[in-house]
Enzyme design. Sequence first.
Site, short mmCIF file in Angstrom:
data_model
loop_
_atom_site.label_atom_id
_atom_site.label_comp_id
_atom_site.label_asym_id
_atom_site.label_seq_id
_atom_site.Cartn_x
_atom_site.Cartn_y
_atom_site.Cartn_z
N GLY A 45 0.82 -1.21 0.00
CA GLY A 45 0.00 0.00 0.00
C GLY A 45 0.85 1.26 0.00
O GLY A 45 0.34 2.37 -0.19
N ASP A 53 -2.16 6.91 3.01
CA ASP A 53 -1.62 7.94 2.11
C ASP A 53 -0.43 7.42 1.29
O ASP A 53 0.13 8.16 0.48
CB ASP A 53 -1.21 9.19 2.91
CG ASP A 53 -0.13 8.87 3.96
OD1 ASP A 53 0.31 7.70 4.04
OD2 ASP A 53 0.26 9.79 4.70
N ARG A 74 14.66 -0.53 0.24
CA ARG A 74 14.85 -1.81 0.94
C ARG A 74 15.34 -2.87 -0.03
O ARG A 74 14.94 -2.91 -1.19
CB ARG A 74 13.52 -2.23 1.56
CG ARG A 74 13.58 -3.55 2.28
CD ARG A 74 12.46 -3.71 3.27
NE ARG A 74 11.16 -3.85 2.64
CZ ARG A 74 10.03 -3.95 3.34
NH1 ARG A 74 10.03 -3.89 4.65
NH2 ARG A 74 8.87 -4.08 2.71
N ARG A 106 5.78 -13.47 0.81
CA ARG A 106 5.42 -13.65 2.22
C ARG A 106 4.45 -14.81 2.35
O ARG A 106 3.80 -15.20 1.36
CB ARG A 106 4.71 -12.38 2.72
CG ARG A 106 5.47 -11.09 2.44
CD ARG A 106 4.50 -9.90 2.37
NE ARG A 106 5.18 -8.71 1.85
CZ ARG A 106 5.53 -7.65 2.58
NH1 ARG A 106 5.22 -7.62 3.85
NH2 ARG A 106 6.14 -6.63 2.04
N ASP A 154 1.76 -11.59 7.04
CA ASP A 154 2.34 -10.82 5.94
C ASP A 154 3.75 -10.37 6.28
O ASP A 154 4.45 -9.84 5.42
CB ASP A 154 1.47 -9.60 5.60
CG ASP A 154 1.18 -8.74 6.81
OD1 ASP A 154 0.56 -9.24 7.75
OD2 ASP A 154 1.62 -7.57 6.83
N1 LIG Z 1 0.63 5.00 5.01
C1 LIG Z 1 0.17 3.94 4.37
N2 LIG Z 1 -0.52 4.05 3.23
C2 LIG Z 1 -1.00 3.00 2.59
N3 LIG Z 1 -0.85 1.73 2.99
C3 LIG Z 1 -0.16 1.54 4.13
C4 LIG Z 1 0.39 2.61 4.89
N4 LIG Z 1 1.00 2.11 5.97
C5 LIG Z 1 0.87 0.77 5.91
N5 LIG Z 1 0.18 0.42 4.80
C6 LIG Z 1 -0.19 -0.94 4.37
O1 LIG Z 1 -0.77 -1.61 5.47
C7 LIG Z 1 -0.34 -2.95 5.50
C8 LIG Z 1 0.29 -3.30 6.82
O2 LIG Z 1 1.24 -2.34 7.15
P1 LIG Z 1 2.60 -2.65 7.86
O3 LIG Z 1 2.95 -1.43 8.62
O4 LIG Z 1 2.56 -3.99 8.50
O5 LIG Z 1 3.53 -2.83 6.59
P2 LIG Z 1 4.64 -1.89 6.04
O6 LIG Z 1 5.58 -1.55 7.12
O7 LIG Z 1 4.04 -0.78 5.27
O8 LIG Z 1 5.27 -2.86 4.96
P3 LIG Z 1 6.25 -4.11 5.01
O9 LIG Z 1 5.51 -5.25 5.64
O10 LIG Z 1 6.45 -4.31 3.56
O11 LIG Z 1 7.47 -3.69 5.74
C9 LIG Z 1 0.56 -3.14 4.30
O12 LIG Z 1 -0.24 -3.62 3.28
C10 LIG Z 1 1.02 -1.75 4.01
O13 LIG Z 1 1.37 -1.57 2.65
#
Ligand SMILES: Nc1ncnc2c1ncn2[C@@H]1O[C@H](COP(=O)(O)OP(=O)(O)OP(=O)(O)O)[C@@H](O)[C@H]1O
Length: 496
Positions: free
Chosen positions: A96, A129, A180, A187, A261
Site C-alpha cells: 500500500g 496515504d 529496501r 510472504r 504478511d
Molecule cells: N501510510 C500507508 N498508506 C497505505 N498503505 C499503508 C500505509 N501504511 C501501511 N500500509 C499498508 O498496510 C499494510 C500493513 O502495514 P505494515 O505497517 O505492516 O507494513 P509496512 O511496514 O508498510 O510494509 P512491510 O511489511 O512491507 O514492511 C501493508 O499492506 C502496508 O502496505
Amino acid sequence: MNEPSANPNAGWNFDHSYARLPEFFYTKQEAKPVRAPQLIVLNDKLAAELGLNAEALRSEENVAVFAGNRLPPGAEPLAQAYAGHQFGYFTMLGDGRALLLGEQITPGGDRFDIQLKGSGRTPYSRGGDGRAALGPMLREYIISEAMHALGIPTTRSLAVVTTGETVVREQDLRGAILTRVASSHVRVGTFQYAAQFGELTDVRTLADYVIQRHYPQLAELADTGEAGRYLALLREAIQRQAALIAQWQLVGFIHGVMNTDNMTLSGETIDYGPCAFMDAYDPATVFSSIDRHGRYAYGNQPSIAVWNLSRFAESLLPLLHDEEEQAVRLAEEALKGFAGQFEAAWLKGMRSKLGLFGEQAEDAALIHDLLGLMHQHHADYTNTFLALTFGRLEEPPMAYTPEWAEWLERWRARLAGQPETDDAVRELMRRSNPAVIPRNHRVEEALEAAVKREDYSVMERLLQALAQPFAHTPEQADYAELPPASDRPYRTFCGT
Ligand SMILES: Nc1ncnc2c1ncn2[C@@H]1O[C@H](COP(=O)(O)OP(=O)(O)OP(=O)(O)O)[C@@H](O)[C@H]1O
C-alpha cells in the site's frame, strides 16, 4: 515524471522474474513524485555488494531514483499483492506504500529485490496515504543493518531520503522513503492471497516460483505426495523459520508484529515496525503499543511462528496430496518438526553464549536456570552474557544471591570438565555475545537528533558501533549502558 534517465554509471542491472508471474500477483504502478528529495543516509557497503557505485548513487539523478522521481534504467515498478492475518484476523493487504523497482542482479549473479517503501499510494493503499515518516524509516534502516551485522537473515536498507513533504499522522512529520533490499518479498501472506482469491494453479505457480528462487534444489522433485516438492518446500520454510526465530531469541529481539504478511519465504526478517531488543530478561516483554494482549511477546515468538507456518501449510494443502486427509497429515507432521528444530538451534546458540563445547545432558537445565535467575532479578539480557564472557563478576549483573553463586559454580564446573582452553572458551563467547545491540533508548536518541534537529551524527556513530557487534572495542562499552530506570518498562511508539 519517471523518465528512465538515471545515471547509467550507478550500476543498476535489473531483471524482473516476479513481473513474469501472472498479473494476478501485482499491479504495475509508478511512484508518485515528491517535492524535494534529499539523501539522508546511504549504505556504501551494501551498494558495493549489489554492484552499485556509491558515488554515482549520491548524484542528484540517483537521489531522485530513491525518491521515486526517476526510474533507473531497466526498472519496471510494481506493487505486490498479498493478504495476511493481522493479530489473528485475515485481511487483504498488498504493497500500500511500496513499489518493487525490479531485481538487481549482482556481479556475482545473486538476485535482490529493490523496493521503495513510502513511495505513494497504490491500488492496495486502502485508506492510507502511501507515505512513510522519517523516524520509522531510519529506525528500519538502523535495526535491519544491526540484525545483518549480528548474522541474522534480514531484509536490508540501502538508503533513506526525505521527500520535502509532510506526512500527517498524530502530528505532522517529515516524509521519507526507504530503499529496501531483500532476497525476495514473497510472504506467507502472498500464498494466503493466492489460496483465498486465486485458483489452485496460482498457488502452484507461486510455489514453483519460490522453489526456483529460494530452494532450487527442490525443483526436480515429484509434484505431490510424501516425496513431492511442495511438501519439501513446506519443510524447508519451517526449517528456516525455526533457525531464524532461534536467532531472534538468542539476541533478545522482539519483532512486535509477527503477522503472516511479515513472514517471508526466504527466511529473512522483515518489517521493522514496533520491534525492539529486550533489556531486562522477561519472556512477557512486548514492545508494540497496539499488542494489548501480548500475542507477539518475546516468549510467544516460537509458537506464533508455528501459527503463521500453519497458515502457509493450509494454503499449500491441495498441492501436498490428492486426498485432503493425507495432505493434512503430511502438513501436521511437517509442522511438528518446528519445535525440535527450534530447540536444537536455540540450545546450540545458548551453549556458545556460555562457552560450552560439546553437548551434555545437563546443559539445558543450566541454561534454563540462568534464564530463571535473570528473570527473577530483572537482569539485563545482553549484559549478563557480557559479564560472563569477560569475567566481570565482581559487578554481577544481578544480586549476588546464594542461587547466583551456586549457578556460577555449576557453570564453572561444566567449563572445567571440557578439554578446551580458557582462551578458546573466551573466544567462542566473544563471537556469540554482542557487545552492542540497538537498545531502544539509543535508537530513539539517534532518531530524535535526526528528526528534530537534522543532526545525523548520533545515528552515524550508532550505526558504526552496530556494524561490528562482536568487535568488543572500548568505544562500544558506551552502548552497554542501560536506559535510565524511569524509562523502564517502556514501549516503542508504533508509528509508521
Ligand atoms: N501510510 C500507508 N498508506 C497505505 N498503505 C499503508 C500505509 N501504511 C501501511 N500500509 C499498508 O498496510 C499494510 C500493513 O502495514 P505494515 O505497517 O505492516 O507494513 P509496512 O511496514 O508498510 O510494509 P512491510 O511489511 O512491507 O514492511 C501493508 O499492506 C502496508 O502496505
